[in-house]
Motif scaffolding. Sequence first.
Motif, mmCIF file in Angstrom:
data_model
loop_
_atom_site.group_PDB
_atom_site.id
_atom_site.type_symbol
_atom_site.label_atom_id
_atom_site.label_comp_id
_atom_site.label_asym_id
_atom_site.label_seq_id
_atom_site.Cartn_x
_atom_site.Cartn_y
_atom_site.Cartn_z
ATOM 1 N N HIS A 121 0.798 -1.225 0.000
ATOM 2 C CA HIS A 121 0.000 0.000 0.000
ATOM 3 C C HIS A 121 0.832 1.277 0.000
ATOM 4 C CE1 HIS A 121 -3.630 -2.394 0.874
ATOM 5 N NE2 HIS A 121 -2.884 -3.063 1.739
ATOM 6 N N GLN A 122 2.143 1.142 0.172
ATOM 7 C CA GLN A 122 3.039 2.298 0.252
ATOM 8 C C GLN A 122 2.619 3.259 1.360
ATOM 9 O OE1 GLN A 122 3.564 3.979 -3.679
ATOM 10 N NE2 GLN A 122 4.730 2.216 -4.383
ATOM 11 N N ILE A 123 2.265 2.669 2.488
ATOM 12 C CA ILE A 123 1.984 3.431 3.704
ATOM 13 C C ILE A 123 2.588 2.685 4.890
ATOM 14 C CG2 ILE A 123 -0.170 4.466 2.860
ATOM 15 C CD1 ILE A 123 -1.662 2.359 4.554
ATOM 16 N N ILE A 124 2.891 3.446 5.938
ATOM 17 C CA ILE A 124 3.322 2.853 7.208
ATOM 18 C C ILE A 124 2.319 3.328 8.251
ATOM 19 C CG2 ILE A 124 5.147 2.685 8.930
ATOM 20 C CD1 ILE A 124 7.154 3.303 6.707
ATOM 21 N N PRO A 125 1.419 2.471 8.707
ATOM 22 C CA PRO A 125 0.343 2.913 9.596
ATOM 23 C C PRO A 125 0.870 3.501 10.906
ATOM 24 C CG PRO A 125 -0.110 0.714 8.717
ATOM 25 C CD PRO A 125 1.307 1.040 8.372
ATOM 26 N N ASP A 126 0.283 4.615 11.325
ATOM 27 C CA ASP A 126 0.619 5.202 12.616
ATOM 28 C C ASP A 126 0.282 4.244 13.757
ATOM 29 O OD1 ASP A 126 1.511 7.485 11.390
ATOM 30 O OD2 ASP A 126 -0.284 8.680 11.818
ATOM 31 N N LYS A 127 -0.677 3.345 13.518
ATOM 32 C CA LYS A 127 -1.063 2.386 14.561
ATOM 33 C C LYS A 127 0.071 1.418 14.884
ATOM 34 C CE LYS A 127 -6.000 2.457 13.452
ATOM 35 N NZ LYS A 127 -7.170 1.676 12.971
ATOM 36 N N ILE A 128 1.079 1.350 14.013
ATOM 37 C CA ILE A 128 2.259 0.529 14.276
ATOM 38 C C ILE A 128 3.400 1.388 14.832
ATOM 39 C CG2 ILE A 128 4.032 -0.967 13.276
ATOM 40 C CD1 ILE A 128 1.367 -2.297 13.321
ATOM 41 N N LEU A 130 3.629 4.718 15.985
ATOM 42 C CA LEU A 130 3.482 5.577 17.166
ATOM 43 C C LEU A 130 3.479 4.774 18.480
ATOM 44 C CD1 LEU A 130 0.995 8.337 15.925
ATOM 45 C CD2 LEU A 130 3.495 8.386 16.041
ATOM 46 N N PRO A 131 2.666 3.693 18.578
ATOM 47 C CA PRO A 131 2.795 2.864 19.789
ATOM 48 C C PRO A 131 4.185 2.243 19.902
ATOM 49 C CG PRO A 131 0.752 2.363 18.638
ATOM 50 C CD PRO A 131 1.564 3.230 17.720
ATOM 51 N N GLY A 132 4.811 1.951 18.752
ATOM 52 C CA GLY A 132 6.156 1.386 18.774
ATOM 53 C C GLY A 132 7.163 2.333 19.392
ATOM 54 N N ILE A 133 7.038 3.622 19.110
ATOM 55 C CA ILE A 133 7.935 4.617 19.706
ATOM 56 C C ILE A 133 7.780 4.618 21.229
ATOM 57 C CG2 ILE A 133 8.404 7.088 19.914
ATOM 58 C CD1 ILE A 133 7.572 7.357 16.946
ATOM 59 N N VAL A 134 6.542 4.603 21.695
ATOM 60 C CA VAL A 134 6.275 4.637 23.140
ATOM 61 C C VAL A 134 6.778 3.359 23.810
ATOM 62 C CG1 VAL A 134 4.476 4.743 24.894
ATOM 63 C CG2 VAL A 134 4.292 6.149 22.826
ATOM 64 N N ILE A 135 6.455 2.203 23.220
ATOM 65 C CA ILE A 135 6.879 0.919 23.800
ATOM 66 C C ILE A 135 8.397 0.806 23.789
ATOM 67 C CG2 ILE A 135 6.848 -1.586 23.446
ATOM 68 C CD1 ILE A 135 3.987 -1.238 22.352
ATOM 69 N N GLY A 136 9.019 1.244 22.687
ATOM 70 C CA GLY A 136 10.471 1.183 22.602
ATOM 71 C C GLY A 136 11.131 2.010 23.679
ATOM 72 N N PHE A 137 10.604 3.220 23.930
ATOM 73 C CA PHE A 137 11.215 4.084 24.941
ATOM 74 C C PHE A 137 10.960 3.558 26.351
ATOM 75 C CE2 PHE A 137 11.038 7.850 27.773
ATOM 76 C CZ PHE A 137 12.384 8.188 27.707
ATOM 77 N N LEU A 138 9.724 3.191 26.658
ATOM 78 C CA LEU A 138 9.417 2.692 28.006
ATOM 79 C C LEU A 138 10.174 1.398 28.297
ATOM 80 C CD1 LEU A 138 5.554 3.352 28.228
ATOM 81 C CD2 LEU A 138 7.426 4.709 29.200
ATOM 82 N N GLY A 139 10.279 0.539 27.298
ATOM 83 C CA GLY A 139 10.994 -0.720 27.501
ATOM 84 C C GLY A 139 12.485 -0.526 27.715
ATOM 85 N N SER A 140 13.025 0.613 27.267
ATOM 86 C CA SER A 140 14.461 0.853 27.409
ATOM 87 C C SER A 140 14.877 0.979 28.875
ATOM 88 C CB SER A 140 14.868 2.122 26.649
ATOM 89 O OG SER A 140 14.296 3.283 27.223
ATOM 90 N N PHE A 141 13.933 1.270 29.766
ATOM 91 C CA PHE A 141 14.251 1.357 31.181
ATOM 92 C C PHE A 141 14.559 -0.030 31.764
ATOM 93 C CE2 PHE A 141 12.074 5.331 30.455
ATOM 94 C CZ PHE A 141 12.773 6.235 31.246
ATOM 95 N N LEU A 142 14.117 -1.078 31.097
ATOM 96 C CA LEU A 142 14.384 -2.446 31.542
ATOM 97 C C LEU A 142 15.328 -3.183 30.600
ATOM 98 C CD1 LEU A 142 10.731 -3.491 32.492
ATOM 99 C CD2 LEU A 142 12.550 -2.743 34.048
ATOM 100 N N ASN A 143 15.640 -2.566 29.474
ATOM 101 C CA ASN A 143 16.461 -3.224 28.454
ATOM 102 C C ASN A 143 17.944 -3.147 28.835
ATOM 103 O OD1 ASN A 143 17.510 -4.313 26.118
ATOM 104 N ND2 ASN A 143 16.960 -2.593 24.814
ATOM 105 N N PRO A 144 18.623 -4.291 28.960
ATOM 106 C CA PRO A 144 20.048 -4.262 29.328
ATOM 107 C C PRO A 144 20.965 -3.874 28.176
ATOM 108 C CG PRO A 144 19.337 -6.519 28.952
ATOM 109 C CD PRO A 144 18.110 -5.664 28.832
ATOM 110 N N ILE A 145 20.420 -3.742 26.966
ATOM 111 C CA ILE A 145 21.248 -3.510 25.784
ATOM 112 C C ILE A 145 21.274 -2.037 25.393
ATOM 113 C CG2 ILE A 145 21.541 -4.099 23.335
ATOM 114 C CD1 ILE A 145 20.134 -6.770 24.041
#
Length: 259
Positions: A121-128, A130-145
């Motif tokens: 479709h040549q689109i990247i849904p915000d539903k993927i 935007l939540p990914g940005i939030v989950i990625g950042f919040l998870g970084s507090f527990l991520n050892p890498i």
Amino acid sequence: MDTLFFIYSFVFGALVGSFLNVVIFRLPEEGQSVIFPASHCPKCNTKLRWFENIPILSWLALRGKCRTCKAPISLQYPVVELCMALLSGALYRNFGPSFALFYYFLFVAALLVVIFIDLHHQIIPDKISLPGIVIGFLGSFLNPIVTWQQAGLGILIGGGILYGVAVGYALLTGKEGMGGGDIKLLAMIGAFLGWQSLLYVVFASSLVGSLIGGLSLLLQKKDSQTRIPFGPFLSLAALSWLFFQDGILAGWQWYLRVL
């Protein structure tokens, strides 16, 4: 025991891949639920029985055709299932039973969805993204890498790099060369992989994208205009960094020594 857990990871990945196919086909369609209705043939709408919904194996057993109407079933179904199974197994081999395994499982599943939706479709849904940005950042507090500081900078720099490129291209050419979806995707990648991954991700995706784009121009007709989505190249570059970061850094250091 490790082999057994690897098999579990592979099978679980294939099952999740089956769900990702639903997301890929339904998410771009307005008003479509990824939960209801249950899996069915897109041609005759016949509800699939459990033995017709086994990842990879059912497609092979049915020889790629609906059991009821004999309409062809897209090869994408087993490909996505197999890809997610392999990625899941690779994650277990890399991280073992840990928070990073669960954290990056979500990441690679999101990237796989992005690849196929953007190709179709040549689109990247915000539903993927935007939540990914939030989950990625919040998870970084527990991520050892990746630390939360690296993730935060990854979001700011990742989104900023492509935004700057998009604005510069628009000013120079008067045309839109990059969509907002790519910008948000790189911000999500920065959140999960940290700012230190971005130079490689942008360079590798641009290089491969340019090669594919140049080849496409050579093969297509002169009067045709084919737009090549950039999301799959960003996603594949991010996956290669996730799994081969040490080798990539070693190669870069060797290159600098040669220079």
